[in-house]
Design an enzyme around this catalytic site. Sequence first.
Site, mmCIF file in Angstrom:
data_model
loop_
_atom_site.group_PDB
_atom_site.id
_atom_site.type_symbol
_atom_site.label_atom_id
_atom_site.label_comp_id
_atom_site.label_asym_id
_atom_site.label_seq_id
_atom_site.Cartn_x
_atom_site.Cartn_y
_atom_site.Cartn_z
ATOM 1 C CD GLU A 32 -2.601 1.618 0.207
ATOM 2 O OE1 GLU A 32 -2.468 2.757 -0.305
ATOM 3 O OE2 GLU A 32 -3.386 0.752 -0.245
ATOM 4 C CB CYS A 40 -13.515 2.216 -0.069
ATOM 5 S SG CYS A 40 -15.117 1.836 0.660
ATOM 6 C CE LYS A 49 -22.058 6.329 1.276
ATOM 7 N NZ LYS A 49 -20.963 7.036 0.615
ATOM 8 C CB ALA A 181 -23.016 7.531 -6.574
ATOM 9 C CG HIS A 441 -47.925 -3.486 9.169
ATOM 10 N ND1 HIS A 441 -47.898 -2.539 8.171
ATOM 11 C CD2 HIS A 441 -48.818 -3.051 10.089
ATOM 12 C CE1 HIS A 441 -48.752 -1.576 8.468
ATOM 13 N NE2 HIS A 441 -49.325 -1.857 9.630
#
Length: 462
Positions: A32, A40, A49, A181, A441
């Site tokens: 990395e 992400c 988010k 998006a 429900h």
Amino acid sequence: MGYDVIVLGSGPGGYPAAIRASQLGKKVAIVERESLGGICLNWGCIPTKALLKSAQVYEYAKHAADYGIKIDNPMAEFEAVIKRSRGVADKMSKGIAFLMKKNKIDVIMGTGKLVAANKLEVTAADGSKQVHEATNIIIATGGRARQLPTLPIDGEKIVEYRKAMVLPKQPKSMIVCGSGAIGSEFAYFYNSMGTKVTIVEFMPRIVPVEDEDISKELEKQFKKQGIDIMTNSEVLKVDTSGAGVKATVKTATGEVTLEADILLSAVGVVANIENIGLEALGVKTDKGKIIVDAYGQTNVPGLYAIGDCTPGQALAHVAGKEGINAAEHIAGHKVTPLDYNNIPGCTYCTPEIASVGYTEKAAKEAGYEIKVGKFPFVASGKATAGGATEGFVKVIFDAKYGEFLGCHMIGANVTEMVAEAVVARKLETTAHELLNAVHPHPTMSEALKEAVAVAYGEATDI
């Protein structure tokens, strides 16, 4: 030190590939160059988010009186919102470091380049180089924001998503180019925080990959929120010589000039495949992507590629499954290839969008005779109680056999609901099997069953 598997890139495709290979008894290393977790976790899915949740909480606070709660003069502290988002990203990245240690995966920090099919040269931050060998190498280098010649990103007035996440101060106005998006999520976030937002979309409708009914509903809701939308429009040039930006936009009726503090370019993603040694090895590519088979194998034996650098959908969950499949294939397991027509897509603005399978137009073009059902959340008891009646669930079935062709949702929490449709389609569930599966429900999730009932003329709640 020799490895069974080296994974180049630790994003949502790379780190699951490394973990799964380790679980299957392989000696694994992961390379990395920046931060564990890739785009992400550090600059994409997760921190956005967090930003969107802050915007949602602020919206709740501003409309608390609608729920019988009094909150005087709620204020959003932009810098604190950004700080929280970065804290969430940092925590998740540290979680990946823990998983690497737990699974006995060697983490090699640096920039990797293939020097042979089984050799990877890694250049560390100090410039030192070391070559590592592996029987198999998985390329998981991901993607980055696409740059258009007319929108040269300078990181100050013309920015991409990474910079949009950490602006030092909140802009009073923003132009968002692109309504996929990324563009839609940032448009919602900044508008909710009080920035004046204008979306410029080249295609005839916003979120153009979605079903047309979804696009129409999101445009209606965005306009109600105060977002200006220009479709069939293209930014021809941008002048940054003044205090902000002046964008010359070509529309169906002529050219107009938009002025704003900042412009966000959200016009897609390109793969990171440059300078990683593909050409020297003769690895086949097409249109900027690495060509792979159903198991992630390139044309070079022992070399795999997954995620955004390959032709599949540029989505974290696609990369993750591709990575696991590649690891299992390396280990000699029988692998079921990914069904790219059953991949859910989610957009986390408000209202949320979630979809899977054929759109109505695509189903017709594929030659199906179809049944379509749509159930609006305004008819849902749970949505009404929650004060979130915007949107609907739309389902598409093959009229002849009842095959579940597609599902398209827009509304509160629909990104949590779409998995039912994904599993149902995976199991080849028919319409009447869905109708006979009792849904709880009151929930938002029963809207899917109600939409099926509409398609077959059996609706009792609309």
